[in-house]
Every structure is written in C-alpha cells, then in structure tokens.
Design a protein around this motif. Sequence first.
Motif, PDB file in Angstrom:
ATOM      1  N   HIS A  12     -15.532 -18.767 -89.793  1.00 20.64           N
ATOM      2  CA  HIS A  12     -14.542 -18.351 -90.789  1.00 20.64           C
ATOM      3  C   HIS A  12     -13.137 -18.765 -90.367  1.00 20.64           C
ATOM      4  O   HIS A  12     -12.304 -19.132 -91.208  1.00 20.64           O
ATOM      5  N   LEU A  16     -10.423 -20.854 -92.569  1.00 19.05           N
ATOM      6  CA  LEU A  16      -9.058 -20.393 -92.834  1.00 19.05           C
ATOM      7  C   LEU A  16      -8.033 -21.446 -92.404  1.00 19.05           C
ATOM      8  O   LEU A  16      -7.049 -21.704 -93.104  1.00 19.05           O
ATOM      9  N   GLY A  57      -4.910 -13.579 -86.411  1.00 16.48           N
ATOM     10  CA  GLY A  57      -4.480 -12.884 -87.619  1.00 16.48           C
ATOM     11  C   GLY A  57      -2.970 -12.881 -87.765  1.00 16.48           C
ATOM     12  O   GLY A  57      -2.442 -13.071 -88.868  1.00 16.48           O
ATOM     13  N   MET A  62      -2.558 -12.306 -91.508  1.00 17.93           N
ATOM     14  CA  MET A  62      -3.702 -11.540 -91.992  1.00 17.93           C
ATOM     15  C   MET A  62      -4.051 -10.457 -90.984  1.00 17.93           C
ATOM     16  O   MET A  62      -3.607 -10.481 -89.832  1.00 17.93           O
ATOM     17  N   SER A  63      -4.857  -9.501 -91.401  1.00 16.97           N
ATOM     18  CA  SER A  63      -5.366  -8.499 -90.471  1.00 16.97           C
ATOM     19  C   SER A  63      -6.501  -9.102 -89.633  1.00 16.97           C
ATOM     20  O   SER A  63      -7.084 -10.128 -89.999  1.00 16.97           O
ATOM     21  N   GLU A  66      -9.597  -9.315 -91.684  1.00 17.67           N
ATOM     22  CA  GLU A  66      -9.653 -10.446 -92.612  1.00 17.67           C
ATOM     23  C   GLU A  66     -10.018 -11.733 -91.889  1.00 17.67           C
ATOM     24  O   GLU A  66     -10.697 -12.597 -92.447  1.00 17.67           O
ATOM     25  N   GLY A  69     -13.630 -11.714 -91.367  1.00 15.54           N
ATOM     26  CA  GLY A  69     -14.293 -11.984 -92.639  1.00 15.54           C
ATOM     27  C   GLY A  69     -14.949 -10.755 -93.233  1.00 15.54           C
ATOM     28  O   GLY A  69     -15.659 -10.017 -92.549  1.00 15.54           O
ATOM     29  N   ARG A  70     -14.679 -10.499 -94.504  1.00 17.93           N
ATOM     30  CA  ARG A  70     -15.303  -9.387 -95.216  1.00 17.93           C
ATOM     31  C   ARG A  70     -16.785  -9.663 -95.399  1.00 17.93           C
ATOM     32  O   ARG A  70     -17.190 -10.793 -95.648  1.00 17.93           O
ATOM     33  N   ARG A 165     -15.600  -4.374 -93.349  1.00 18.01           N
ATOM     34  CA  ARG A 165     -14.235  -4.890 -93.295  1.00 18.01           C
ATOM     35  C   ARG A 165     -13.607  -4.982 -94.693  1.00 18.01           C
ATOM     36  O   ARG A 165     -12.884  -5.925 -95.024  1.00 18.01           O
ATOM     37  N   TRP A 166     -13.889  -3.958 -95.496  1.00 20.06           N
ATOM     38  CA  TRP A 166     -13.227  -3.796 -96.793  1.00 20.06           C
ATOM     39  C   TRP A 166     -12.024  -2.894 -96.541  1.00 20.06           C
ATOM     40  O   TRP A 166     -12.064  -1.677 -96.784  1.00 20.06           O
ATOM     41  N   ASP A 168      -9.044  -2.376 -97.798  1.00 16.93           N
ATOM     42  CA  ASP A 168      -8.375  -1.615 -98.845  1.00 16.93           C
ATOM     43  C   ASP A 168      -9.106  -0.301 -99.088  1.00 16.93           C
ATOM     44  O   ASP A 168      -8.488   0.768 -99.192  1.00 16.93           O
ATOM     45  N   ASN A 203      -8.994  -1.981 -86.855  1.00 19.80           N
ATOM     46  CA  ASN A 203      -9.493  -3.091 -87.663  1.00 19.80           C
ATOM     47  C   ASN A 203      -8.392  -4.061 -88.066  1.00 19.80           C
ATOM     48  O   ASN A 203      -8.651  -5.246 -88.257  1.00 19.80           O
TER      49      ASN A 203
END
Length: 396
Positions: A12, A16, A57, A62-63, A66, A69-70, A165-166, A168, A203
């Motif tokens: 991933h 990216l 990240g 990004m976190s 992220e 990878g979700r 890794r969702w 939100d 996370n």
Amino acid sequence: MGTTIDPAPGEHVAMLRKARGWTQTQLSDRASVSTSLLSKIEVGNRALTPEVAASLGRAFGMSMAEVLGRASVAANDEQLLAELRAAMRDYDMPEDQAAPEDRIAADLRTADGYRDAVDVAALITLLPGLLRDATTYAHTANSGAAWSTLADVYSTVYWLAARHRWMDMAELAVTRQRWAVEQQPNPVAEAFAARDRAGTYLNFGAVERGLVVVDRAIVAVQSAPLGTTDRDLAMGILNLRGMTLAGRLQDKKEAKREAQRHIDSAQRAASSFPAGDIDAHGLTFGPQNTLTHVLATNVDLGQPQAALALTDNLDQALTGLPPTRVAPTRINAARAQLDLGDRDGALENLSLAFDAAPQMARIHPMGREVLRVLSSLHRRSNPELVRLSRLSGIRL
C-alpha cells in the motif's frame, strides 16, 4: 459476509507513493527513512513497522492507520455498517419501546463472545440493533449500570472500527463512549473509555498525545473512591495501553524508560489477580494478558530476543486467553523471529495466528506484512505458505 482482501501495508505504501508521483528517494527524504529500508518494505523484503508507518504518514499527510490501509468489507456488509453509523448518529434519540434488560445483557455477552473469537462477520450483524437497544435502555433507566452498558457497546464498536482502521468510526465511537460514561459517575468505565480514546491516538501514530490521555486517566483512578480490585483493574488496563504507546516513541531511550514505567505498574496491578485473568467491559486483564503486551512492547522497542525470552512455553502462556489475544501475540512472536532470521519459527507462529483467529489474522497489518516478507524470502515451494496465501489473499 466478511472482510474483503486489500493490499498488504508495504504494498500500500508503494501505491500511495506512486499516486503522488514521488520517487523512493523523495519519500524517504520527506519521512526521514532510509531509501534502502523503504525499497525493502515496498518489495516485501522487510516488514512495515508501526513506527515507520507513522513516519511515512507524516510525510504523506495521513494517519498511520491510513498508511497501513483500511480493511474493506464485503458488499453485503456495507448496509449493516450504514445501519451502525445511523445508530451512532442517533445517540440521543431513544426508540419508543425499550428492549428488556435481560435481552440486552444477553446480546452484550454474545457480542463479547464474537469479539473474543474475532468473529467479525457475526459482530457486524449484531451491533446495529444492540446499539439502538442499549441507547434506549440507557435513556430509559438512566442508571449507572445502564450507561455503563451503553459505553461497553460503544467500546466494542471502537474495537471493530480500529481493527479495520476505519478511524472516522473509531473516533466517533470513543467520543460516544466517553459521553455515555459521563452521564453517571463510574470511574472504572471512565478508565476503559480513556484507554479506548488513547487507542485512537495509537492508530493515528500520535503516541505522545495518547500517553497524555493515559497518564491523566491514571491520576483520575488514583484519586477515585474505588475498591482494590476495581482500582487494580482500571490501573492495569490503562498501563497496558501506556506500554504499547510508549514502545512506539521515536526516541528509543525515552521509549524504554516510559515503557518500563507502565510495565512495572501493569505487573503490580496484575499481581492482584493470582487466580488468573478476568474479563471486564469486553476486555481481559491479569498476568497472562500483561505478558502478551510486554512481549509486543519489546518487539516494538526493537528487542526481539527479550520478547521471545519472556516465556519458554508460549503455548502454555496463552492457554485460556481468547483468540483476540492469542492471534496478535502469535503475530508479534512471528515478527520477533523474523527479525532474528528464524523464518521457520515465524511461519509456525503465523500459522497458529491464522488457526486461532483467521478473520483477525487476514486483516492484521503486521500479520499480513510477516506473511508477505516470508513469501518474498522463501526460495522454494512451501505448502503452508500456499495455505496462508489463500486465506489472506496475499500472492506468493
């Protein structure tokens, strides 16, 4: 039903980087990661660690989650997740008819069982209705026990979201969890909520801020009117989170010092449970789970030999723990063995992780990375690698 297959974390990273049109040198300069290490991570010769993922990240904006990878879910689970999100939005809108208390308690025990067994598909099916029932129960009964029950459901939602890794959903879950425990004083439930909130910082790769959350919560527990058992439980759970966060600090001298502080405190708390680990609020605490966290922390500190030296019988050390603890510990042991060049031992522990909790192992970022590296390094056909490849969706 269940999670679909996504790229392994190292793969991933390459996706990216290429999407931004960056060379490996450009990314390594931005992330302060050597180009050689980045190249090995992208092709699968080295595992992407949480510390490196956090550095990447920051370079990507990004976190850490992220970057890793979700994890996606199958199309027929998307509707269930939409229903779960709707139930979270309706946190202050109870239903007209309250569900019986005993049914909610039974459903929560079932959810805990699915969580312990890492039966993600069953948990996704159960949670939307359970959350609405618990919300109505809390507003109707307005008791400490009812609000604590609702907080426990939100904690399980957080667990589900964090594993995939969702972020939100994970952040919203811990916000709702904290709101629930604030409705009626409950120091133990507040400690568990702080532990989950600190997990979101873990996370995101913001470990320093996560440690602030943990230390504030520890001070609150120390001043709260609690019995010895409740105090040790709350302190223990917080210090398990603290050692994990500390092990990922960039300054490894500080990391070792801070991790040891939390390890010592967790072990003192665990000594109050000589009969074995106990289950509370969907989590496990005691001497065994403390050992699994110490093992993982040593791996994050770059001390694989120390991690593996914690026990000469990992089978026995894990006996009785739920799959949700067994699988990650096997993966951490595999990572330590891989760091020491023991590919056969790493493959054996990774296989045991898939056997213990296949749904977790196939979405666990380090489990997928260890398998990808083993696949890359093996120069001959291996039936077990073929089996794990089919389970995980990672190509040999």
